[in-house]
Design an enzyme around this catalytic site. Structure first.
Site, PDB file in Angstrom:
ATOM      1  N   HIS A 180       0.826  -1.206   0.000  1.00 46.54           N
ATOM      2  CA  HIS A 180       0.000   0.000   0.000  1.00 46.54           C
ATOM      3  C   HIS A 180       0.859   1.256   0.000  1.00 46.54           C
ATOM      4  O   HIS A 180       2.050   1.232   0.373  1.00 46.54           O
ATOM      5  CB  HIS A 180      -0.932   0.014   1.220  1.00 46.54           C
ATOM      6  CG  HIS A 180      -0.183   0.021   2.525  1.00 46.54           C
ATOM      7  ND1 HIS A 180       0.374   1.155   3.075  1.00 46.54           N
ATOM      8  CD2 HIS A 180       0.125  -0.990   3.378  1.00 46.54           C
ATOM      9  CE1 HIS A 180       0.974   0.865   4.209  1.00 46.54           C
ATOM     10  NE2 HIS A 180       0.845  -0.447   4.429  1.00 46.54           N
ATOM     11  N   GLU A 256      -2.130  -7.042   7.842  1.00 46.53           N
ATOM     12  CA  GLU A 256      -0.858  -6.928   8.553  1.00 46.53           C
ATOM     13  C   GLU A 256      -0.954  -7.610   9.916  1.00 46.53           C
ATOM     14  O   GLU A 256      -2.046  -7.861  10.443  1.00 46.53           O
ATOM     15  CB  GLU A 256      -0.494  -5.442   8.706  1.00 46.53           C
ATOM     16  CG  GLU A 256       0.847  -5.154   9.373  1.00 46.53           C
ATOM     17  CD  GLU A 256       2.037  -5.812   8.668  1.00 46.53           C
ATOM     18  OE1 GLU A 256       2.227  -7.025   8.878  1.00 46.53           O
ATOM     19  OE2 GLU A 256       2.767  -5.117   7.944  1.00 46.53           O
TER      20      GLU A 256
END
Length: 376
Positions: A180, A256
């Site tokens: 990202h 994550e």
């Protein structure tokens, strides 16, 4: 922590229907070591019935070890995986009661099903053949006859020696791994996992996502987009998908790590406040950040499951996978067959691109790492 097991199951019939048997192994979800195995000659039956029998035996063995465990079932039977996942209807009357029995062994939500190539189900396949050989000799399979090998299943994507996979393996599945774009925490190098504030992209992060979208559109090879469900990855993925004219599919296994009490802190701040926990975390893949239930071993398990689900859904295609530092490094590490501490030796910049190709025999090839040329 709740125990996690991997059940690998298989069944076979020599004649379909014919003399049939099943084999199954249960692995520790963190280490990959075999903790239980079973096989049985079941007489005259079809392949599918034998596969379901193997599934039931594997789930029973896992339940005997820990009835509160979570289980990832891995089978090379597309039929069983799709039916037990609820995507295909079970029409055959021989399979309906077997599927029903399998569902009673663990509560809904604690068992996942993943398709794997036959080459990666070799222990269960070997046990099934041992059971059928025993039946042919007029006896039942005995554990001491087994030659199953204890090897971690999530590491099987490591490439073998050689420059390229054989041509007869067909078109590989390609993962284009996009981290990202930046958030306000990124330039300050603060821990930002799945247990924190779930920040949005910053202005620079949005610019990076646009540049990545331009670069990927110019390459023109991406056929599907799969993303972590976190806000920063959703925003990045949606920016690229809009440019490519594709929809985004979300996969929780790509999120994550939960960094617990370290969320929002810099490395120096963690070292000052939690020195012993940080040292343990840097020294062992099983150690967890302070206040977190997730280790890199846990991440390896769920990232491997996510990888296998994507491979099964998009076989032979090029898939953009939008994720975070730790999951992407884990997928790269598994592709290379590298040890856990190799993650600390990789640089992965915001909005960088990696690429891994996966072949039908379980081999993988790293094609690109930390490409940021589109950001210059």
């Amino acid at each position: 922590m709740t125990a996690r097991f991997i059940v690998e199951a298989d069944g076979g019939s020599r004649g379909n229907p014919g003399p049939a048997g099943y084999g199954t192994v249960v692995r520790d979800g963190d280490t990959g070591q075999i903790v239980a195995e079973a096989a049985e000659f079941i007489g005259h039956a079809t392949n599918n019935v034998a596969e379901y029998k193997g599934l039931i035996a594997g789930l029973r063995a896992a339940r005997e070890l820990d009835p509160d465990a979570s289980v990832d079932v891995r089978m090379d039977s597309k039929l069983v995986v799709e039916q037990m996942s609820g995507r295909w209807k079970i029409k055959h009357p021989d399979m309906q009661p077997l599927a029903a029995e399998a569902r009673t062994l663990f509560p809904r939500g604690r068992v996942t099903y993943t398709w794997i190539p036959r080459e990666r189900n070799k222990d269960a396949d070997r046990l099934a053949n041992e059971a059928m050989d025993a039946g042919k000799a007029g006896r039942q399979w005995e554990p001491r006859a087994s030659r199953a090998v204890a090897e971690p299943p999530l590491e099987t994507a490591a490439p073998k020696a050689g420059w390229a996979a054989p041509a007869d393996l067909g078109t590989p599945t390609t993962f284009v791994l996009l981290r990202h774009g930046e958030t306000p925490l990124t330039p300050e190098k603060r821990f930002s996992g799945s247990g924190g504030s779930d920040p949005e992209l910053s202005d620079k992060g949005r610019w990076q996502a646009e540049r990545a979208a331009e670069a990927l559109a110019a390459r023109g090879s991406v056929q599907a987009v799969v993303s972590s469900p976190m806000r920063r990855t959703r925003q990045t993925a949606e920016t690229v998908a809009a440019r490519l004219g594709l929809e985004v599919r979300y996969e929780d296994g790509l999120r994550e790590v939960d960094f617990g009490d370290w969320e929002g802190l810099t490395f120096a701040e963690v070292r000052e406040r939690y020195p012993d926990d940080l040292t343990a975390w840097l020294g062992s893949a099983k150690a967890r950040p302070t206040g977190s239930d997730e280790s890199f071993a846990t991440l390896t398990h769920r990232a491997g499951v996510a990888r296998d689900k994507i491979l099964a859904r998009y076989a032979g295609k090029t898939v953009l996978v939008v994720s975070h530092v730790s999951p992407i490094k884990t997928l790269v590490r598994l592709a290379l067959g590298a040890p856990p501490d190799s993650m600390y030796r990789m640089e992965l910049s915001a909005a960088s691109i990696c690429a891994v190709q996966y072949y039908a025999d379980g081999n993988a090839s790293l094609r690109l790492l930390n490409d940021t040329s589109h950001l210059r």
